[in-house]
Design a protein around this motif. Structure first.
Motif, mmCIF file in Angstrom:
data_model
loop_
_atom_site.group_PDB
_atom_site.id
_atom_site.type_symbol
_atom_site.label_atom_id
_atom_site.label_comp_id
_atom_site.label_asym_id
_atom_site.label_seq_id
_atom_site.Cartn_x
_atom_site.Cartn_y
_atom_site.Cartn_z
ATOM 1 N N PRO A 9 45.365 34.740 15.878
ATOM 2 C CA PRO A 9 45.705 33.542 15.107
ATOM 3 C C PRO A 9 45.178 33.657 13.682
ATOM 4 C CG PRO A 9 43.885 33.083 16.584
ATOM 5 C CD PRO A 9 44.363 34.469 16.898
ATOM 6 N N ARG A 10 45.945 33.159 12.745
ATOM 7 C CA ARG A 10 45.514 33.193 11.348
ATOM 8 C C ARG A 10 44.549 32.055 11.050
ATOM 9 N NH1 ARG A 10 48.961 33.945 5.889
ATOM 10 N NH2 ARG A 10 47.276 33.421 4.475
ATOM 11 N N LEU A 11 44.779 30.890 11.635
ATOM 12 C CA LEU A 11 43.903 29.743 11.412
ATOM 13 C C LEU A 11 42.890 29.658 12.545
ATOM 14 C CD1 LEU A 11 46.464 27.082 10.176
ATOM 15 C CD2 LEU A 11 45.003 28.588 8.826
ATOM 16 N N LEU A 12 41.628 29.535 12.163
ATOM 17 C CA LEU A 12 40.533 29.559 13.121
ATOM 18 C C LEU A 12 39.741 28.261 13.080
ATOM 19 C CD1 LEU A 12 39.186 33.107 12.183
ATOM 20 C CD2 LEU A 12 40.810 32.536 13.999
ATOM 21 N N THR A 13 39.210 27.863 14.232
ATOM 22 C CA THR A 13 38.289 26.730 14.269
ATOM 23 C C THR A 13 36.991 27.154 13.586
ATOM 24 O OG1 THR A 13 37.276 27.394 16.355
ATOM 25 C CG2 THR A 13 39.234 25.958 16.491
ATOM 26 N N ALA A 18 33.153 31.301 12.321
ATOM 27 C CA ALA A 18 31.775 31.799 12.275
ATOM 28 C C ALA A 18 31.647 33.073 13.110
ATOM 29 C CB ALA A 18 30.811 30.729 12.765
ATOM 30 N N ALA A 19 32.254 33.074 14.290
ATOM 31 C CA ALA A 19 32.215 34.269 15.147
ATOM 32 C C ALA A 19 32.942 35.434 14.480
ATOM 33 C CB ALA A 19 32.840 33.953 16.507
ATOM 34 N N TYR A 20 34.058 35.160 13.820
ATOM 35 C CA TYR A 20 34.807 36.194 13.107
ATOM 36 C C TYR A 20 33.934 36.852 12.038
ATOM 37 C CZ TYR A 20 38.446 38.322 10.191
ATOM 38 O OH TYR A 20 39.193 39.200 9.458
ATOM 39 N N ASN A 22 30.731 36.916 12.218
ATOM 40 C CA ASN A 22 29.528 37.362 12.924
ATOM 41 C C ASN A 22 28.265 36.691 12.382
ATOM 42 O OD1 ASN A 22 28.315 38.818 15.000
ATOM 43 N ND2 ASN A 22 27.794 40.520 13.649
ATOM 44 N N ILE A 23 28.380 35.389 12.123
ATOM 45 C CA ILE A 23 27.251 34.593 11.646
ATOM 46 C C ILE A 23 27.153 33.315 12.473
ATOM 47 C CG2 ILE A 23 27.244 35.505 9.276
ATOM 48 C CD1 ILE A 23 28.865 33.088 8.393
ATOM 49 N N SER A 24 26.005 32.652 12.397
ATOM 50 C CA SER A 24 25.819 31.411 13.145
ATOM 51 C C SER A 24 26.630 30.280 12.512
ATOM 52 C CB SER A 24 24.341 31.031 13.166
ATOM 53 O OG SER A 24 23.927 30.638 11.866
ATOM 54 N N LEU A 25 26.823 29.209 13.271
ATOM 55 C CA LEU A 25 27.534 28.044 12.746
ATOM 56 C C LEU A 25 26.815 27.455 11.539
ATOM 57 C CD1 LEU A 25 28.615 26.226 16.029
ATOM 58 C CD2 LEU A 25 30.111 27.262 14.332
ATOM 59 N N SER A 26 25.478 27.412 11.575
ATOM 60 C CA SER A 26 24.740 26.836 10.444
ATOM 61 C C SER A 26 24.869 27.716 9.197
ATOM 62 C CB SER A 26 23.274 26.602 10.796
ATOM 63 O OG SER A 26 22.645 27.813 11.163
ATOM 64 N N THR A 27 24.837 29.030 9.376
ATOM 65 C CA THR A 27 25.026 29.939 8.231
ATOM 66 C C THR A 27 26.447 29.809 7.692
ATOM 67 O OG1 THR A 27 23.379 31.486 9.066
ATOM 68 C CG2 THR A 27 24.975 32.352 7.472
ATOM 69 N N ASP A 48 41.419 29.702 7.181
ATOM 70 C CA ASP A 48 42.386 30.786 7.051
ATOM 71 C C ASP A 48 41.639 32.117 7.107
ATOM 72 O OD1 ASP A 48 44.128 32.787 6.078
ATOM 73 O OD2 ASP A 48 45.219 31.338 4.867
ATOM 74 N N ARG A 49 41.961 32.925 8.103
ATOM 75 C CA ARG A 49 41.290 34.213 8.292
ATOM 76 C C ARG A 49 41.468 35.114 7.073
ATOM 77 N NH1 ARG A 49 43.881 38.312 10.532
ATOM 78 N NH2 ARG A 49 45.274 36.910 11.633
ATOM 79 N N GLU A 50 42.668 35.157 6.509
ATOM 80 C CA GLU A 50 42.916 36.022 5.350
ATOM 81 C C GLU A 50 42.145 35.548 4.118
ATOM 82 O OE1 GLU A 50 46.893 37.241 4.523
ATOM 83 O OE2 GLU A 50 47.367 37.430 6.647
ATOM 84 N N ALA A 51 42.038 34.235 3.931
ATOM 85 C CA ALA A 51 41.268 33.708 2.801
ATOM 86 C C ALA A 51 39.792 34.068 2.954
ATOM 87 C CB ALA A 51 41.446 32.200 2.687
ATOM 88 N N MET A 52 39.303 34.043 4.195
ATOM 89 C CA MET A 52 37.917 34.447 4.419
ATOM 90 C C MET A 52 37.737 35.935 4.144
ATOM 91 S SD MET A 52 36.541 32.181 7.652
ATOM 92 C CE MET A 52 37.388 33.172 8.842
ATOM 93 N N ASP A 53 38.733 36.742 4.514
ATOM 94 C CA ASP A 53 38.665 38.179 4.223
ATOM 95 C C ASP A 53 38.571 38.427 2.724
ATOM 96 O OD1 ASP A 53 38.749 38.968 6.873
ATOM 97 O OD2 ASP A 53 40.915 39.347 6.866
#
Length: 90
Positions: A9-13, A18-20, A22-27, A48-53
């Motif tokens: 999925p491109r859009l993530l909760t 955060a898991a994508y 590899n950091i904690s929710l607070s970070t 958006d996964r691509e925007a985070m990339d």
């Protein structure tokens, strides 16, 4: 369609994003608040996964070769300069 052929999925909760990364929710929340990662899209609770990339690449110093879409104003300025350049040779 089985899990192996199902596209990611491109859009993530928030938790998935955060898991994508590899950091904690607070970070993750701290990085979003600091502007290191983008905010959720469309006033939703999805990232958006691509925007985070792109944001992570920028922070890592990685330069992407992907062209930036034309801003309508920049496109108009470029196109309106062409006749001037042809007439004046500049």
């Amino acid at each position: 369609m089985d899990d192996q052929t199902k596209p990611s999925p491109r859009l993530l909760t928030r938790a998935e994003a955060a898991a994508y990364c590899n950091i904690s929710l607070s970070t993750f929340s701290a990085w979003v608040s600091a502007g290191l990662l983008p905010k959720p899209v469309f006033q939703s609770k999805r990232w958006d996964r691509e925007a985070m990339d792109v944001a992570l690449d920028r922070e890592s110093g990685i330069v992407r070769e992907r062209p930036v879409p034309d801003d309508p104003l920049q496109k108009w300025l470029r196109e309106s300069e062409e006749p001037y350049r042809v007439r004046t040779g500049k």
